[in-house]
Design a protein around this motif. Structure first.
Motif, short mmCIF file in Angstrom:
data_model
loop_
_atom_site.label_atom_id
_atom_site.label_comp_id
_atom_site.label_asym_id
_atom_site.label_seq_id
_atom_site.Cartn_x
_atom_site.Cartn_y
_atom_site.Cartn_z
N ILE A 108 4.99 52.63 79.97
CA ILE A 108 4.39 52.70 78.63
C ILE A 108 5.29 53.57 77.75
CG2 ILE A 108 2.38 53.51 77.32
CD1 ILE A 108 0.70 53.06 79.84
N GLU A 109 5.55 53.11 76.53
CA GLU A 109 6.53 53.80 75.68
C GLU A 109 5.93 54.77 74.67
OE1 GLU A 109 9.66 50.24 75.05
OE2 GLU A 109 7.54 49.70 75.31
N ARG A 110 4.67 54.56 74.30
CA ARG A 110 3.99 55.45 73.38
C ARG A 110 2.58 55.73 73.91
NH1 ARG A 110 8.44 55.62 71.88
NH2 ARG A 110 9.32 55.29 69.80
N LEU A 111 2.11 56.93 73.64
CA LEU A 111 0.74 57.30 74.02
C LEU A 111 0.07 57.92 72.79
CD1 LEU A 111 -1.58 57.76 76.03
CD2 LEU A 111 -0.47 59.92 76.70
N VAL A 112 -1.12 57.43 72.48
CA VAL A 112 -1.88 57.95 71.35
C VAL A 112 -3.27 58.35 71.86
CG1 VAL A 112 -2.73 57.49 69.02
CG2 VAL A 112 -0.64 56.34 69.83
N VAL A 113 -3.55 59.64 71.82
CA VAL A 113 -4.85 60.17 72.25
C VAL A 113 -5.44 60.94 71.08
CG1 VAL A 113 -6.10 61.55 73.94
CG2 VAL A 113 -3.99 60.37 74.62
N GLY A 114 -6.53 60.44 70.52
CA GLY A 114 -7.03 61.04 69.30
C GLY A 114 -5.95 60.96 68.23
N ASN A 115 -5.59 62.09 67.63
CA ASN A 115 -4.53 62.12 66.62
C ASN A 115 -3.20 62.61 67.19
OD1 ASN A 115 -7.16 62.21 65.09
ND2 ASN A 115 -5.75 62.00 63.40
N CYS A 116 -3.13 62.73 68.50
CA CYS A 116 -1.89 63.15 69.17
C CYS A 116 -1.06 61.93 69.53
CB CYS A 116 -2.20 63.95 70.43
SG CYS A 116 -3.09 65.48 70.12
N VAL A 117 0.20 61.93 69.11
CA VAL A 117 1.10 60.81 69.37
C VAL A 117 2.27 61.31 70.22
CG1 VAL A 117 2.61 59.07 68.33
CG2 VAL A 117 0.44 59.70 67.21
#
Length: 610
Positions: free
Chosen positions: A580-589
């Motif tokens: 996986i190349e990007r992770l978005v948790v809530g407003n954290c990128v």
């Protein structure tokens, strides 16, 4: 009034909490223990439900268990006695467990519930519903309908394997039953076992494999194994099965009928397995169709509710909807045993206590977003403690950045809001991708999910755009209906492509959205609604503004054999263990290239294969 429902001790243990008829929380135990299909007492799920409701066990008015252990024990004993001496090996394995644990379940449940509050035993009202009553209640009482026919289909509960019910307001009557050993779910599981997949886990693989094959064995099943009547009732010839007397699903007679031993797990798939999958899928669809027609005739209703493990067969559901037997169909998103916890709680509220239902045209599942959520400050703290490197963006910038990454064909881990209840990721705990990419399906299967290459992926689409891309113009918020991609969105195959069959079809682009278009032009559609998941809807809107495509690939945020992620730490570990190349948790990128190299893992061997 607080009612806690529990399912446990078989597979997919779960807990659900209902307050005054409203669903407060529901979650599966596997999400907390990280053990797929965890059957143990759902201590963590119960603790979460209590926390969400702001209460303790001492505040609970009723606890209800989703089936009746004594009736199940009766079925086991009668089955063993009827098959003596063939069932002795299975008898010897199962009975000690029952005598030691399950016959004394009341005491064990009270002890486990007491431990949550730190007392010796919980001494409140402890109730038990029948297994298919729990399924039926989860289907009807959570549905948007004031009245409906109700079908439940699974492997087996106590005795019942299939039930036809009629729901009206707060009443739910079971009118007909099919009983063990005759079971549509066990028939499908037998073919799951025979084609080399894991029972109670791999049935959806059989469904996904079916379009690669031809139903050449369907008539053989109907001529030899299954006596299917016009009203959908059926009997299975038990000489072909081993689930009553042995420790496997199929017998030597089954193997002789289909000219070979079961496929060994993880060995190459052949056209034979694909044809077997296509055959049992067709037979299942026919049985479901006949049962539904009979339900329509008996109840006179124009709406249908479905639950039980067979109701997760979204291909059969989609075909049933298209047949038009019913005007509308509602399927419980946690249709399997996990949903029994919720159904048991709702059954107590409406059937045991006689409380009214207050329908308003919407279902009661809140989009099935009934699990834990995390505040932004807690997300940042947890990710920092895990060693993650991240940027905190505004809502608009987070959505914009994610849409850009998806348009660049990057795989994105997406964790937002409350966790989903049930087996499907619905935009709360999802891995997302660009459906226009001809390589996305293979990339996600082999490099992210670490699973078989034939497995299809589902599309998420804005509800207002669904009929512009798929042969569907109804709500499908729980990814439980299959529909075809519209003809005008499809590509016409060339002559060479027309002559391909089986697994060779996998690499042929079939539409403008090849990553979610199965080999038969079908797709398991999720409609995304602004009211129930505004962030995910907004992401689809932003992606559409960049690409003119309101569709995203949506697969569950996990690897093969792993439960769907629950916490920010789960999401980060999966991110670091895959491509996986990007992770978005809530407003954290998070970008993969920014993360500390020493935190990278290899998730290929991390979990037991499903």
């Amino acid at each position: 009034m607080l009612i806690l429902g529990i399912s446990a001790f078989y597979h997919d243990s779960a807990a659900a909490l209902v307050r005054d008829g409203q669903i407060v929380a529901a979650a599966q135990e596997e999400r907390f223990t990280r053990k797929k299909h965890d059957p143990s007492f759902p201590s963590n799920a119960v603790a979460y439900c209590l926390e969400e409701a702001g209460c303790r066990m001492a505040d609970i008015d009723h606890v209800v268990f989703y089936d009746k252990p004594i009736l199940k024990f009766e079925r086991l004993l009668e089955t063993y006695l009827a098959t003596v001496p063939r069932g002795f090996r299975s008898f010897r394995t199962a009975i000690p467990v029952w005598v030691k644990e399950k016959l004394f379940q009341k005491g064990m449940l009270r002890k486990k519930l007491g431990e949550i509050d730190g007392v010796k035993s919980w001494e409140g009202s402890l109730l038990f519903t029948e297994h298919h009553q729990s399924h039926a209640a989860s289907a009807f009482f959570a549905s948007p309908f004031k009245s409906a026919a109700v079908l439940t289909m699974d492997g087996v509960g106590e005795w019942c394997t299939t039930s036809l019910g009629h729901g009206r307001e707060n009443q739910l009557d079971i009118l007909k039953e099919i009983r063990f050993p005759h079971s549509l779910g066990l028939l499908y599981s037998a073919f799951t076992y025979y084609t080399g997949f894991k029972v109670n886990s791999g049935e959806y693989k059989v469904m996904g494999l079916a379009p690669y094959g031809k139903p050449v064995y369907a008539q053989k099943i109907l001529d030899n194994i299954m006596d299917l009547k016009d009203d959908g009732s059926f009997r299975l010839d038990q000489k072909y099965f081993n689930y009553c007397t042995g420790l496997t699903m199929t017998s030597s007679a089954f193997h002789e009928l289909f000219d070979g031993e079961p496929r060994k797990p993880e060995t190459p798939l052949t056209q034979r397995e694909m044809d077997l999958a296509a055959s049992v899928q067709l037979v299942t669809e026919e049985a479901v169709s006949r049962l539904a027609r009979f339900a329509r005739e008996v109840t006179g209703e124009r709406q249908l509710c479905l639950a039980g493990g067979v109701a997760l067969n979204c291909v059969a559901n989609g075909k049933l909807l298209k047949e038009g037997v019913f005007d509308d169909i509602w399927i419980q998103p946690a249709a399997g045993d996990a949903g029994g916890a919720l159904g048991a709680a709702l059954a107590v509220w409406h059937q045991y206590l006689g409380e009214e239902r207050k329908t308003n045209g919407k279902d009661f599942m809140e989009g099935s977003y009934l699990g834990p959520a995390f505040e932004q400050s807690e997300i940042e703290k947890r990710l920092s403690n895990a060693g993650a490197v991240f940027d905190v963006l505004s809502d608009d910038d987070m959505i914009s950045t994610t849409a850009d990454a998806l348009a660049e064909e990057k795989a994105v881990g997406w964790m937002q809001g409350r966790m989903e209840f049930g087996p499907r990721a619905l935009g709360g705990r999802s891995i997302l991708g660009d459906p226009r990419s001809p390589t996305m399906q293979k990339t996600l299967n082999l490099k992210v999910k670490y699973r078989e290459s034939f497995r299809p992926f589902a599309p998420s689409v804005r509800r207002e755009d669904v009929s512009d891309w798929f042969d569907l113009d109804t709500d499908s918020p729980y990814m439980l209906l299959v529909a075809e991609v519209l003809e005008r969105r499809r590509y016409t195959p060339n002559q060479d492509e027309k002559e391909l069959f089986g697994i060779d079809l996998l690499n042929v682009p079939r539409s403008e959205v090849p990553a979610i278009t199965h080999v038969d032009y079908s797709a398991r559609v999720q409609t995304v609604h602004k009211e129930t998941n505004p962030r995910y809807w907004k992401l689809l809107t932003e992606f559409k503004s960049r690409t003119d495509c309101p569709v995203l690939v949506n697969t569950s945020f996990n690897v093969r054999g792993e439960p769907i992620v629950c916490t920010p730490e789960d999401a980060f570990h999966c991110f670091m263990g895959t491509e996986i190349e990007r992770l978005v948790v809530g407003n954290c990128v998070m970008r993969k290239e920014d993360q500390p190299a020493h935190l990278k893992k290899d998730y290929k061997e991390e979990f037991e294969l499903d």
